[in-house]
Write a protein that holds these residues in place. Structure first.
Motif: not given
Length: 484
Positions: A71-78, A92-98, A120-125
């Motif tokens: 449920g936490e928001i992630i950004n590219v590079g997090d 391991l860094d994230s390569s996507d936003d969501g 699993l990662i979903v889009a923000e919103g």
């Protein structure tokens, strides 16, 4: 005729012209935020995060810790999680936003195969709680050999009669004489209770079994086929005795404690075995006088510049490799490759095993810069934070055990490198020297023994001897190191 043709053209133009939709039917831009991704618009499949290959030799990894929660928001590079590879613990860094919707592999999971779904990662919103979890596919089974189907269908051949150590729930211990009799005459000891001290199956027990077998096969008697029993016929409970390992046999259960090997330890064991089995090691040693190095250290310390003897050794190795490029090579299936860059791997002992962070282009760096890099790399190695580019590669290795009181040793080559230099503890030797007038006198000198392990396929004995001699000259005259 002309009027009829004009009417037909008007009808055709009306049929082909686009129709204008009412304004209410046109979706707003805010509704089309994810219009380009049909799966997200329909809410079907989220973005899958798979176990990545974080090193060239990595086949599986361990999830050490998740740095983000569901449920936490992630950004590219997090930073998402820490993964233990066959080399180190890598973030391991994230390569996507969501939004991190679902963690599929929890912390502490071991031996997660490459390509396995870990999150699993979903889009923000989007509603991350309603994420659709895909069906888990079974990992591919290892390929079978051509003989595997035959082994599965063909009946197994009878196994020769041997003394069975675990045919029942209790563990039977045998004396050497009893074992010899049982195996020679193919007797099954499970049908007879041992009478020896602490439940040992003695020679007398074996002889009694042999006598009973001979009595059954006397003339006039009917010999019945022996029926092997998997449980002892005696219901008398045996006393509790400690398990004892038998020479030449696997260790008995209870006589050892199994220690799980980490991925790093498994890789170290595999590479060391590969090195000793495939590389023809050759060894040569030489004593070096480090008095000038110690004097220069004291002078630099007055200016608050802290340099270790090992830093001088790394610089001396790099300068010697620059003078002798034939030693700066690696072995491949095609043969030796001479390298353009001089990259020195420095052995660092960690809790996970021996790591070899690399000082890149060491010949072009000053001793103080080398010292700063080595300290930083050693700190990251002990914390398990080395990046792959910080420990992969290298053209030459240096291993120093002098701080542990080791006077001298021979190190194992780190393939595909050609050499590794082992450094011992410094010592004071009494030697005879002559003054300007030729008068002999005793004096003490600070000496250190270095041993070169070289790959005989690339560095023969003559080349190794020349390397050690040039290295000694460079180390004993540290002012020469500033010329390179």
């Amino acid at each position: 005729m002309a009027a009829s043709l004009l009417g037909s053209l008007r009808v055709l133009r009306a049929a082909l012209s686009p129709r204008k939709l009412p304004l209410a039917t046109v979706p707003r831009l805010s509704r089309c935020r994810y219009l380009s991704t049909s799966q997200r618009l329909l809410g079907v499949a989220p973005l899958k995060l798979l176990m990545p290959a974080l090193s060239p030799t990595m086949e599986k990894g361990n999830i050490v810790k998740w740095l983000k929660k569901e449920g936490e928001i992630i950004n590219v590079g997090d930073a998402l999680c820490e993964i233990e590879t066959d080399k180190a613990v890598v973030t391991l860094d994230s390569s996507d936003d969501g939004v991190l919707a679902k963690i599929m592999v929890e912390e502490g999971a071991k031996d997660v195969i490459l390509g396995s779904l870990i999150a699993l990662i979903v889009a923000e919103g989007e509603d991350w709680k309603q994420v659709e979890i895909p069906a888990q596919t079974a990992a591919p089974s290892p390929p079978q050999t051509l003989s595997a189907p035959m082994q599965a269908t063909a009946p197994q051949a009878p196994v020769p009669s041997k003394v069975q150590h675990a045919t029942s729930k209790r563990e039977i211990r045998f004396s050497p004489a009893a074992r010899q009799i049982l195996e020679t005459h193919a007797l099954d000891p499970s049908s007879t209770a041992p009478t020896g001290p602490r439940g040992i199956f003695t020679k007398e027990d074996a002889l009694n079994m042999l006598k009973q077998k001979d009595d059954k096969t006397l003339p006039g008697t009917t010999a019945s086929a022996p029926v092997k029993s998997t449980q002892a016929t005696s219901s008398t409970p045996r006393p509790s005795i400690p398990p004892v390992s038998i020479p030449g046999q696997p260790f008995a259960p209870g006589t050892f404690t199994e220690i799980p090997a980490s991925n790093i330890r498994q890789v170290i064991a595999r590479r060391l075995t590969e090195s000793k089995n495939t590389i023809p090691h050759s060894y040569a040693s030489i004593d070096c006088n480090i008095e000038e190095v110690l004097k220069m250290r004291k002078q630099l310390a007055k200016d608050d510049i802290r340099i270790s003897v090992n830093d001088f050794i790394i610089k001396a190795v790099a300068v010697t490799l620059k003078q002798m490029p034939d030693v700066n090579c690696t072995w491949s299936s095609e043969g030796p490759h001479q390298l353009n860059s001089i990259d020195i791997a420095v052995a660092v002992a960690t809790e996970r095993g021996l790591m070899t962070p690399i000082v890149r282009d060491a010949a072009a760096k000053g001793i103080e810069e080398i010292s700063i890099m080595v300290k930083a790399l050693a700190k990251k190695a002990k914390a398990g934070k080395l990046l792959p580019e910080e420990y992969q590669g290298g053209s030459f290795s240096v291993s120093n055990l002098g701080m542990f009181g080791i006077s001298g040793f021979s190190a194992v080559i780190n393939p595909p490198q050609a050499c590794i230099l082992a450094i011992g503890q410094s010592r004071q030797d009494l030697t005879v020297s002559e003054d300007d007038k030729g008068n002999p006198s005793l004096c003490q000198k600070d000496m250190v023994t270095v041993t070169l392990s070289s790959d005989g396929r690339m560095v023969d004995d003559e080349l190794a001897s020349q390397f050690l001699e040039n290295f000694r000259l460079n180390l004993e005259n540290p002012k020469r190191l500033a010329l390179f």
